[in-house]
Design a protein around this motif. Structure first.
Motif, mmCIF file in Angstrom:
data_model
loop_
_atom_site.group_PDB
_atom_site.id
_atom_site.type_symbol
_atom_site.label_atom_id
_atom_site.label_comp_id
_atom_site.label_asym_id
_atom_site.label_seq_id
_atom_site.Cartn_x
_atom_site.Cartn_y
_atom_site.Cartn_z
ATOM 1 N N GLU A 215 0.813 -1.207 0.000
ATOM 2 C CA GLU A 215 0.000 0.000 0.000
ATOM 3 C C GLU A 215 0.847 1.256 0.000
ATOM 4 O OE1 GLU A 215 -3.701 1.972 2.588
ATOM 5 O OE2 GLU A 215 -2.789 0.044 3.171
ATOM 6 N N PHE A 216 1.966 1.239 0.723
ATOM 7 C CA PHE A 216 2.843 2.403 0.809
ATOM 8 C C PHE A 216 4.220 2.051 0.227
ATOM 9 C CE2 PHE A 216 -0.074 2.638 4.442
ATOM 10 C CZ PHE A 216 -0.698 3.850 4.162
ATOM 11 N N PRO A 217 4.799 2.935 -0.587
ATOM 12 C CA PRO A 217 6.134 2.670 -1.170
ATOM 13 C C PRO A 217 7.248 2.955 -0.149
ATOM 14 C CG PRO A 217 5.319 4.792 -1.926
ATOM 15 C CD PRO A 217 4.223 4.200 -1.077
ATOM 16 N N LEU A 218 7.505 1.988 0.718
ATOM 17 C CA LEU A 218 8.470 2.177 1.804
ATOM 18 C C LEU A 218 9.830 1.564 1.493
ATOM 19 C CD1 LEU A 218 6.126 1.401 4.844
ATOM 20 C CD2 LEU A 218 6.691 3.628 3.844
ATOM 21 N N THR A 219 10.186 1.533 0.221
ATOM 22 C CA THR A 219 11.466 0.915 -0.151
ATOM 23 C C THR A 219 12.671 1.685 0.392
ATOM 24 O OG1 THR A 219 11.352 2.141 -2.236
ATOM 25 C CG2 THR A 219 10.591 -0.150 -2.247
ATOM 26 N N PHE A 220 12.456 2.910 0.846
ATOM 27 C CA PHE A 220 13.572 3.697 1.368
ATOM 28 C C PHE A 220 13.970 3.246 2.778
ATOM 29 C CE2 PHE A 220 9.667 5.808 2.584
ATOM 30 C CZ PHE A 220 9.861 6.131 3.920
ATOM 31 N N LEU A 221 13.063 2.563 3.493
ATOM 32 C CA LEU A 221 13.365 2.160 4.868
ATOM 33 C C LEU A 221 14.543 1.186 4.957
ATOM 34 C CD1 LEU A 221 9.801 1.824 6.444
ATOM 35 C CD2 LEU A 221 11.482 3.650 6.755
ATOM 36 N N PRO A 222 14.600 0.127 4.113
ATOM 37 C CA PRO A 222 15.787 -0.738 4.163
ATOM 38 C C PRO A 222 17.073 0.021 3.856
ATOM 39 C CG PRO A 222 14.005 -1.830 2.998
ATOM 40 C CD PRO A 222 13.563 -0.428 3.207
ATOM 41 N N CYS A 223 16.997 1.018 2.982
ATOM 42 C CA CYS A 223 18.191 1.822 2.683
ATOM 43 C C CYS A 223 18.700 2.494 3.948
ATOM 44 C CB CYS A 223 17.882 2.882 1.631
ATOM 45 S SG CYS A 223 17.333 2.229 0.056
ATOM 46 N N MET A 224 17.795 3.082 4.717
ATOM 47 C CA MET A 224 18.185 3.740 5.953
ATOM 48 C C MET A 224 18.799 2.740 6.931
ATOM 49 S SD MET A 224 14.814 6.167 6.399
ATOM 50 C CE MET A 224 15.339 6.753 8.001
ATOM 51 N N MET A 252 10.281 -12.216 -0.733
ATOM 52 C CA MET A 252 8.934 -11.643 -0.642
ATOM 53 C C MET A 252 8.448 -11.152 -1.994
ATOM 54 S SD MET A 252 8.917 -9.787 3.086
ATOM 55 C CE MET A 252 7.158 -10.063 3.259
ATOM 56 N N THR A 253 9.365 -10.566 -2.790
ATOM 57 C CA THR A 253 8.948 -10.139 -4.131
ATOM 58 C C THR A 253 8.605 -11.343 -4.992
ATOM 59 O OG1 THR A 253 10.334 -8.166 -3.951
ATOM 60 C CG2 THR A 253 9.653 -8.823 -6.157
ATOM 61 N N GLY A 254 9.415 -12.402 -4.853
ATOM 62 C CA GLY A 254 9.141 -13.615 -5.623
ATOM 63 C C GLY A 254 7.807 -14.249 -5.270
ATOM 64 N N GLN A 255 7.362 -14.061 -4.018
ATOM 65 C CA GLN A 255 6.071 -14.612 -3.584
ATOM 66 C C GLN A 255 4.908 -13.642 -3.782
ATOM 67 O OE1 GLN A 255 5.814 -17.814 -2.712
ATOM 68 N NE2 GLN A 255 8.013 -17.914 -3.159
ATOM 69 N N GLY A 256 5.190 -12.474 -4.421
ATOM 70 C CA GLY A 256 4.133 -11.541 -4.765
ATOM 71 C C GLY A 256 3.829 -10.501 -3.709
ATOM 72 N N TYR A 257 4.737 -10.326 -2.738
ATOM 73 C CA TYR A 257 4.523 -9.331 -1.692
ATOM 74 C C TYR A 257 5.408 -8.114 -1.943
ATOM 75 C CZ TYR A 257 2.359 -13.203 0.856
ATOM 76 O OH TYR A 257 1.564 -14.256 1.219
ATOM 77 N N ALA A 262 3.931 -5.247 -6.563
ATOM 78 C CA ALA A 262 2.660 -4.608 -6.903
ATOM 79 C C ALA A 262 2.733 -3.794 -8.189
ATOM 80 C CB ALA A 262 2.221 -3.708 -5.744
ATOM 81 N N ILE A 263 3.912 -3.642 -8.777
ATOM 82 C CA ILE A 263 4.031 -2.902 -10.028
ATOM 83 C C ILE A 263 3.284 -3.651 -11.126
ATOM 84 C CG2 ILE A 263 5.650 -2.031 -11.763
ATOM 85 C CD1 ILE A 263 7.742 -1.799 -9.570
ATOM 86 N N GLU A 264 2.484 -2.948 -11.887
ATOM 87 C CA GLU A 264 1.671 -3.586 -12.933
ATOM 88 C C GLU A 264 2.492 -3.707 -14.212
ATOM 89 O OE1 GLU A 264 -1.934 -1.444 -13.368
ATOM 90 O OE2 GLU A 264 -2.675 -1.913 -11.356
ATOM 91 N N GLU A 265 3.470 -4.568 -14.169
ATOM 92 C CA GLU A 265 4.321 -4.858 -15.317
ATOM 93 C C GLU A 265 4.603 -6.344 -15.352
ATOM 94 O OE1 GLU A 265 5.287 -2.947 -17.712
ATOM 95 O OE2 GLU A 265 4.682 -0.984 -16.948
ATOM 96 N N ALA A 266 5.307 -6.764 -16.410
ATOM 97 C CA ALA A 266 5.667 -8.168 -16.539
ATOM 98 C C ALA A 266 6.666 -8.547 -15.444
ATOM 99 C CB ALA A 266 6.280 -8.430 -17.915
ATOM 100 N N SER A 267 6.763 -9.850 -15.183
ATOM 101 C CA SER A 267 7.624 -10.341 -14.103
ATOM 102 C C SER A 267 9.079 -9.953 -14.319
ATOM 103 C CB SER A 267 7.515 -11.861 -14.003
ATOM 104 O OG SER A 267 6.208 -12.236 -13.634
ATOM 105 N N LYS A 268 9.528 -10.012 -15.594
ATOM 106 C CA LYS A 268 10.935 -9.689 -15.830
ATOM 107 C C LYS A 268 11.216 -8.214 -15.553
ATOM 108 C CE LYS A 268 10.386 -8.933 -20.833
ATOM 109 N NZ LYS A 268 10.874 -9.358 -22.162
ATOM 110 N N VAL A 269 10.225 -7.349 -15.745
ATOM 111 C CA VAL A 269 10.398 -5.930 -15.427
ATOM 112 C C VAL A 269 10.513 -5.745 -13.924
ATOM 113 C CG1 VAL A 269 9.364 -3.644 -15.565
ATOM 114 C CG2 VAL A 269 9.213 -5.210 -17.520
ATOM 115 N N LYS A 270 9.688 -6.485 -13.179
ATOM 116 C CA LYS A 270 9.754 -6.411 -11.725
ATOM 117 C C LYS A 270 11.118 -6.871 -11.211
ATOM 118 C CE LYS A 270 4.783 -7.307 -11.275
ATOM 119 N NZ LYS A 270 3.764 -8.224 -10.689
ATOM 120 N N VAL A 271 11.612 -7.968 -11.817
ATOM 121 C CA VAL A 271 12.919 -8.477 -11.403
ATOM 122 C C VAL A 271 14.013 -7.469 -11.707
ATOM 123 C CG1 VAL A 271 14.640 -10.254 -11.836
ATOM 124 C CG2 VAL A 271 12.243 -10.884 -11.556
ATOM 125 N N LEU A 272 13.929 -6.873 -12.904
ATOM 126 C CA LEU A 272 14.943 -5.869 -13.261
ATOM 127 C C LEU A 272 14.894 -4.673 -12.320
ATOM 128 C CD1 LEU A 272 14.782 -5.844 -17.183
ATOM 129 C CD2 LEU A 272 16.682 -6.603 -15.733
#
Length: 600
Positions: A215-224, A252-257, A262-272
């Protein structure tokens, strides 16, 4: 850890360690990617195998055993994962090439151990991993393309997964193994271990929290979290935190979390995108940690250098100072304060530092500093300061001008040394030298110049007369019937007579003339800038002074002198001039003594 094993047992050890770890990591990675169209974000076995190659002994037996274990495990894991046998062989060959190339590139740049504490070594490792990944991807694509017609996406996917595997997995394994081998972990305190465990655990929890929801784009938290681990724990903290974040985000990304899934793109785009995210995080934290280590080392060296500088300044009585010409302020070292009789840290300004010099020295110091600022040249001066306690001290300063843009002087840096003892010692030595010189040049009985000093003075006077045409005359005299005085009155009385004759004769001379005793009862008068007539008058005055002076002294026998006078007439050396005067002296004695005769 294998130094005590025999070569054969050691080879078996590295085979089993490589095969077991590689098979487990490869199997887990293949299983984790089943939910993402078999596209892996990271290939950990590549990093694990490269770490073992960097840690194991460099002899061929161990490396061959490790490559054999890796090949067996790779083939078995891929076959167990449903990959066709020919493709298993192709993948294994590509992974073997990748490890060999990476090791070769690293060893070309780093002869000894690869250190993740040095930014240059970290950069070299990253470049080696990139080069090896390109070679591995090219080999895999070439072999698989012939078997299954792989697309260009296969090349890119292979390159990024094995690159991330080496960049993320290799550093923490290598650093952890070296920490165990050097017992660095045993030397760490419980508080340090607890802090490290807490930081790494927090990194994992933060990453789980950020990637367990979309729901929230919190990808910056692991960076911190990883940056904090790098800041507190150094390169190992950065590498370990990065590994934890990679494992959690990949699973978690591989399991769809998570926000990336949540990006609405193909799987290879998500992996990239996940790979880009991990690479960005990696290239931010690992160099940062290495630079922090460098900064800490530089800070320790600077602290040590400052401590040595203060000790050296205190031992040598040397301080340093810096004048900021822009802000018009001055900064002193502790020893500079002590030299001026002040407590370190006492507020001082530029004018105060110059005003401590006594008046005449302060004027000279100002002129020297002003000229140095104008010319930009180094300077040196010495003067006397009046300390805060009123004591006068001699100080010496050396300095240079600091310039900014355009060559404009912005500051003056200098040293100040208390040289009072040096100055006093020099004064004492000079006084001792002068005293020694006086003793060496003085006749102890009469206090007059002795023979050596008299002849040296005559040598210079003769040189001046010869070069400049200045008049010069020499008068030699001795005491008449001196042997009779000694025989009749004793040698002590004879010495008194010699002393009195010398004093009376000296008193009759002019200021520019010189009288010296050259031996026994014999004296020489050097009459500078005296014509023949003037020399004769002076010499006659000497004769009369001796005659009347000694006669008037109570208890002293009557004494007279005979004088031979020679005026310089172009003689080449003093021996000729003295010889002429000596001949005139003999003439005076033959004619009855107590008289003056002029040389022909």
């Amino acid at each position: 850890m294998t130094q005590s094993l025999s070569p054969r047992v050691e080879a078996v050890f590295w085979f089993l360690l490589t095969a077991t770890g590689y098979f487990l990591l490869a199997s887990l990675s293949l299983h984790a990617t089943k939910g993402a169209d078999n596209i892996a974000a990271v290939w950990p076995p590549s990093g694990y195998f490269l770490a073992l190659l960097l840690l194991m002994p460099s002899h061929a037996r161990a490396r061959l055993s490790a490559f054999a274990g890796m090949a067996s495990a790779s083939f078995a894991a891929n076959l167990w994962g449903g990959v066709p046998p020919l493709s298993c062989i192709a993948y294994t060959l590509a992974n073997a090439c990748e490890a060999a190339v990476a090791l070769w590139l690293i060893r070309r740049r780093e002869v000894g151990e690869l250190s993740f504490m040095v930014p240059r070594a970290v950069a070299g490792f990253c470049l080696a991993a990139l080069g090896a990944s390109v070679v591995s991807a090219a080999v895999a694509w070439a072999l698989v393309e012939g078997l299954t017609g792989a697309s260009a996406d296969f090349f890119l996917s292979w390159l990024t997964t094995v690159l991330l595997g080496m960049l993320i997995v290799t550093p923490p394994i290598v650093m952890l193994a070296r920490m165990i081998g050097t017992k660095a972990m045993d030397n760490a305190s419980r508080a340090m271990k607890a802090e490290a465990a807490a930081i790494l655990t927090l990194s994992g929890l933060v990453t789980i929290a950020a990637f367990s929801q979309s729901e929230f784009p919190l990808t910056f938290l692991p960076c911190m979290a990883v940056v904090a681990a790098a800041y507190r724990l150094g390169p190992f903290g950065a590498a370990a935190g990065m590994l934890i974040v990679t494992i959690i985000t990949s699973l978690m990304t591989g399991q769809g979390y998570g926000p990336i899934a949540a990006i609405e793109e193909a799987s290879k785009v998500k992996v990239l995108f996940l790979q880009f995210y991990l690479l960005s995080l990696l290239f931010t934290t690992l160099p940062l940690a290495a630079m922090l280590i460098v900064r800490q080392r530089l800070a320790k060296r600077l602290e040590q250098s400052n401590r040595w500088l203060l000790q050296a300044e205190a031992a040598a009585l040397v301080g340093h100072w810096r004048v900021d010409l822009v802000g018009w302020s001055i900064r002193w070292s502790d020893q500079a304060y002590r030299i001026h009789g002040l407590v370190p840290g006492t507020p001082v300004d530029v004018n105060y530092s110059v005003e401590q010099y006594i008046a005449e020295d302060g004027v000279a110091v100002r002129k020297i500093l002003e000229q140095a600022v104008r010319t930009g040249e180094p300077f040196e001066f010495q003067g006397r300061i009046r300390r805060a306690d009123g004591e006068i001290r001699h100080v010496k300063s050396h300095g240079s001008i600091e310039t900014g843009r355009g060559g404009r002087a912005i500051a003056i840096f200098g040293t100040v040394q208390d040289v009072t003892e040096i100055v006093e010692n020099a004064r004492i030595l000079e006084a001792a030298r002068s005293a020694a010189e006086r003793v060496a040049n003085t006749d102890m009985l009469t206090g007059l110049p002795n023979r050596r000093h008299t002849l040296a003075f005559l040598e210079k006077a003769l040189e001046g007369a010869r070069e400049h045409g200045a008049p010069l005359a020499v008068a030699i005299f001795d005491i008449d019937h001196f042997k009779r005085i000694n025989d009749t009155h004793g040698h002590a009385m004879g010495d008194r007579v010699i002393h009195r004759v010398g004093q009376r004769a000296k008193a009759a001379l002019r200021d520019e003339d010189m009288l010296g005793r050259i031996g026994g009862e014999e004296f020489v008068c050097i009459l500078q800038r005296a014509s023949a007539q003037a020399a004769e008058i002076v010499a006659e005055r000497v004769r009369k002074a001796v005659e009347t002076g000694t006669a008037a002294e109570d208890g002293l026998p009557q004494a007279t002198v005979s004088i031979g006078l020679a005026v310089f007439d172009g003689e080449l050396d003093i021996e000729e001039l003295l010889h002429r005067a000596d001949q005139a002296l003999y003439a005076a004695k033959r004619d009855g003594r107590n008289r003056l005769r002029m040389a022909a």
